[in-house]
Write a protein that holds these residues in place. Structure first.
Motif, mmCIF file in Angstrom:
data_model
loop_
_atom_site.group_PDB
_atom_site.id
_atom_site.type_symbol
_atom_site.label_atom_id
_atom_site.label_comp_id
_atom_site.label_asym_id
_atom_site.label_seq_id
_atom_site.Cartn_x
_atom_site.Cartn_y
_atom_site.Cartn_z
ATOM 1 N N CYS A 158 0.928 -1.303 -0.114
ATOM 2 C CA CYS A 158 0.034 -0.001 0.141
ATOM 3 C C CYS A 158 0.997 1.091 0.004
ATOM 4 O O CYS A 158 1.568 1.415 0.974
ATOM 5 C CB CYS A 158 -0.909 0.080 1.218
ATOM 6 S SG CYS A 158 -1.918 1.385 1.284
ATOM 7 N N VAL A 159 0.884 1.976 -0.976
ATOM 8 C CA VAL A 159 1.733 3.136 -1.185
ATOM 9 C C VAL A 159 0.848 4.670 -1.049
ATOM 10 O O VAL A 159 -0.091 4.786 -1.769
ATOM 11 C CB VAL A 159 2.557 3.265 -2.546
ATOM 12 C CG1 VAL A 159 3.185 4.381 -2.697
ATOM 13 C CG2 VAL A 159 3.260 2.009 -2.663
ATOM 14 N N GLY A 160 1.224 5.392 -0.559
ATOM 15 C CA GLY A 160 0.967 6.665 -0.421
ATOM 16 C C GLY A 160 1.694 7.846 -0.909
ATOM 17 O O GLY A 160 2.880 7.926 -0.496
ATOM 18 N N ILE A 161 1.150 8.639 -1.438
ATOM 19 C CA ILE A 161 2.179 9.868 -1.948
ATOM 20 C C ILE A 161 1.432 11.151 -1.488
ATOM 21 O O ILE A 161 0.326 11.424 -2.118
ATOM 22 C CB ILE A 161 2.188 10.047 -3.791
ATOM 23 C CG1 ILE A 161 2.590 8.765 -4.268
ATOM 24 C CG2 ILE A 161 2.907 11.099 -4.181
ATOM 25 C CD1 ILE A 161 3.913 8.353 -3.935
ATOM 26 N N ILE A 162 2.209 11.583 -0.755
ATOM 27 C CA ILE A 162 1.735 13.141 -0.105
ATOM 28 C C ILE A 162 2.471 14.272 -0.524
ATOM 29 O O ILE A 162 3.862 14.284 -0.545
ATOM 30 C CB ILE A 162 1.886 12.979 1.366
ATOM 31 C CG1 ILE A 162 0.979 11.564 1.791
ATOM 32 C CG2 ILE A 162 1.469 13.983 2.317
ATOM 33 C CD1 ILE A 162 1.599 11.057 3.220
ATOM 34 N N GLY A 163 2.086 15.378 -0.671
ATOM 35 C CA GLY A 163 2.699 16.703 -1.369
ATOM 36 C C GLY A 163 1.705 17.685 -1.201
ATOM 37 O O GLY A 163 0.542 17.857 -1.292
ATOM 38 N N ALA A 164 2.292 18.840 -1.488
ATOM 39 C CA ALA A 164 1.850 20.128 -1.437
ATOM 40 C C ALA A 164 1.164 20.093 -2.980
ATOM 41 O O ALA A 164 1.509 19.554 -3.800
ATOM 42 C CB ALA A 164 2.816 21.344 -1.525
ATOM 43 N N ASN A 165 0.089 20.995 -3.011
ATOM 44 C CA ASN A 165 -0.524 21.359 -4.386
ATOM 45 C C ASN A 165 0.562 21.736 -5.376
ATOM 46 O O ASN A 165 1.578 22.556 -4.759
ATOM 47 C CB ASN A 165 -1.362 22.347 -4.144
ATOM 48 C CG ASN A 165 -2.771 21.990 -3.425
ATOM 49 O OD1 ASN A 165 -3.098 20.938 -3.090
ATOM 50 N ND2 ASN A 165 -3.519 23.082 -2.954
ATOM 51 N N GLY A 166 0.463 21.204 -6.594
ATOM 52 C CA GLY A 166 1.343 21.476 -7.656
ATOM 53 C C GLY A 166 2.829 20.837 -7.583
ATOM 54 O O GLY A 166 3.537 21.195 -8.295
ATOM 55 N N SER A 167 2.833 19.787 -6.745
ATOM 56 C CA SER A 167 4.176 19.227 -6.441
ATOM 57 C C SER A 167 4.401 17.767 -7.447
ATOM 58 O O SER A 167 5.291 17.364 -7.576
ATOM 59 C CB SER A 167 4.465 18.646 -4.819
ATOM 60 O OG SER A 167 3.313 17.652 -4.810
ATOM 61 N N GLY A 168 3.241 17.724 -8.115
ATOM 62 C CA GLY A 168 3.362 16.476 -9.240
ATOM 63 C C GLY A 168 2.807 15.130 -8.913
ATOM 64 O O GLY A 168 2.940 14.128 -9.356
ATOM 65 N N LYS A 169 2.032 15.229 -7.621
ATOM 66 C CA LYS A 169 1.217 13.961 -7.511
ATOM 67 C C LYS A 169 0.131 13.607 -8.647
ATOM 68 O O LYS A 169 0.221 12.337 -8.991
ATOM 69 C CB LYS A 169 0.452 14.315 -6.130
ATOM 70 C CG LYS A 169 1.123 14.600 -4.786
ATOM 71 C CD LYS A 169 0.289 14.750 -3.579
ATOM 72 C CE LYS A 169 -0.319 15.956 -3.938
ATOM 73 N NZ LYS A 169 -0.201 17.101 -4.056
ATOM 74 N N THR A 170 -0.326 14.389 -9.097
ATOM 75 C CA THR A 170 -1.211 13.958 -10.244
ATOM 76 C C THR A 170 -0.427 13.529 -11.405
ATOM 77 O O THR A 170 -0.977 12.503 -12.096
ATOM 78 C CB THR A 170 -2.539 14.920 -10.461
ATOM 79 O OG1 THR A 170 -3.362 15.019 -9.276
ATOM 80 C CG2 THR A 170 -3.426 14.588 -11.717
ATOM 81 N N THR A 171 0.443 14.182 -11.788
ATOM 82 C CA THR A 171 1.295 13.895 -12.785
ATOM 83 C C THR A 171 1.781 12.455 -12.625
ATOM 84 O O THR A 171 1.879 11.867 -13.618
ATOM 85 C CB THR A 171 2.478 14.964 -12.968
ATOM 86 O OG1 THR A 171 1.736 16.153 -13.031
ATOM 87 C CG2 THR A 171 3.295 14.961 -14.173
ATOM 88 N N LEU A 172 2.573 12.277 -11.457
ATOM 89 C CA LEU A 172 2.954 10.966 -11.121
ATOM 90 C C LEU A 172 1.845 9.991 -11.390
ATOM 91 O O LEU A 172 2.294 8.756 -12.169
ATOM 92 C CB LEU A 172 3.400 10.751 -9.759
ATOM 93 C CG LEU A 172 3.863 9.548 -9.295
ATOM 94 C CD1 LEU A 172 5.000 8.865 -10.408
ATOM 95 C CD2 LEU A 172 4.230 9.426 -7.877
#
Length: 185
Positions: free
Chosen positions: A60-74
């Protein structure tokens, strides 16, 4: 085995944080996803440092970051909707993937019912140019019941509350019983 330890996934790269929770089953020997020197971004704008990781089946992997940091792009890169800036992303087993996009990716003008939304998640099992059959109706009823929104099938998605919309999107991702579930929230 190699690749099955949380330390194998970098904790911080670029502008976001990756967390890996491991389960203790013996099925975690196969690789679900392999990233090699993956860099996401756009021409002239890298959004992260190179990422290499082997994510085992069952993780189970979670990606956490600020708005605009690239989470959706990833996420879009992992789904093959966007090419990586550099490196590779490989799903060795080619699993069925259920995807829940960010809520703002739904067009509120389009007259889409919850049942229509569910059909989008089960396209491989639906007849073309013919009414849906009992298989879809049974699957839709079961997943809507599981999500606690059984009565919302004929309702327009744009008329749902934010929480109901998210449950409907999750139902769409789950109706085909995917092996991998990706949530972009």
């Amino acid at each position: 085995p190699e690749g099955n330890s949380p330390k194998d996934l970098p904790r911080f790269f670029g502008g976001f944080f990756a967390a890996l929770r491991m389960t203790t089953t013996s099925t975690m020997t196969s690789t679900l996803l392999e990233l090699r020197d993956l860099v996401i971004g756009y021409p002239g704008r890298e959004l992260c440092t190179p990422l290499s990781a082997r994510i085992p089946a069952g993780a189970c992997v979670g990606i956490i970051g600020a708005n605009g940091s690239g989470k959706t792009t990833l996420v879009k890169t992992l789904l093959g909707q966007q090419r990586p800036f550099a490196g590779t992303c490989r799903w060795p087993q080619t699993p069925a993937i259920g995807y829940v996009p960010q809520e703002n990716e739904l067009d509120p003008i389009f007259p889409l019912t919850v049942n229509d939304l569910l059909k989008m998640g089960l396209t491989s099992g639906l007849p073309r140019l013919a009414p849906v059959g009992p298989r879809f109706r049974e699957a839709a009823a079961a997943v809507l019941e599981e999500m606690g929104i059984a009565e919302l099938g004929p309702q327009l998605v744009r008329e749902l509350s934010t929480g109901q919309r998210q449950r409907a999107l999750l139902a769409r991702a789950l109706i085909a019983k995917p092996g991998v579930l990706i949530l972009d929230e």
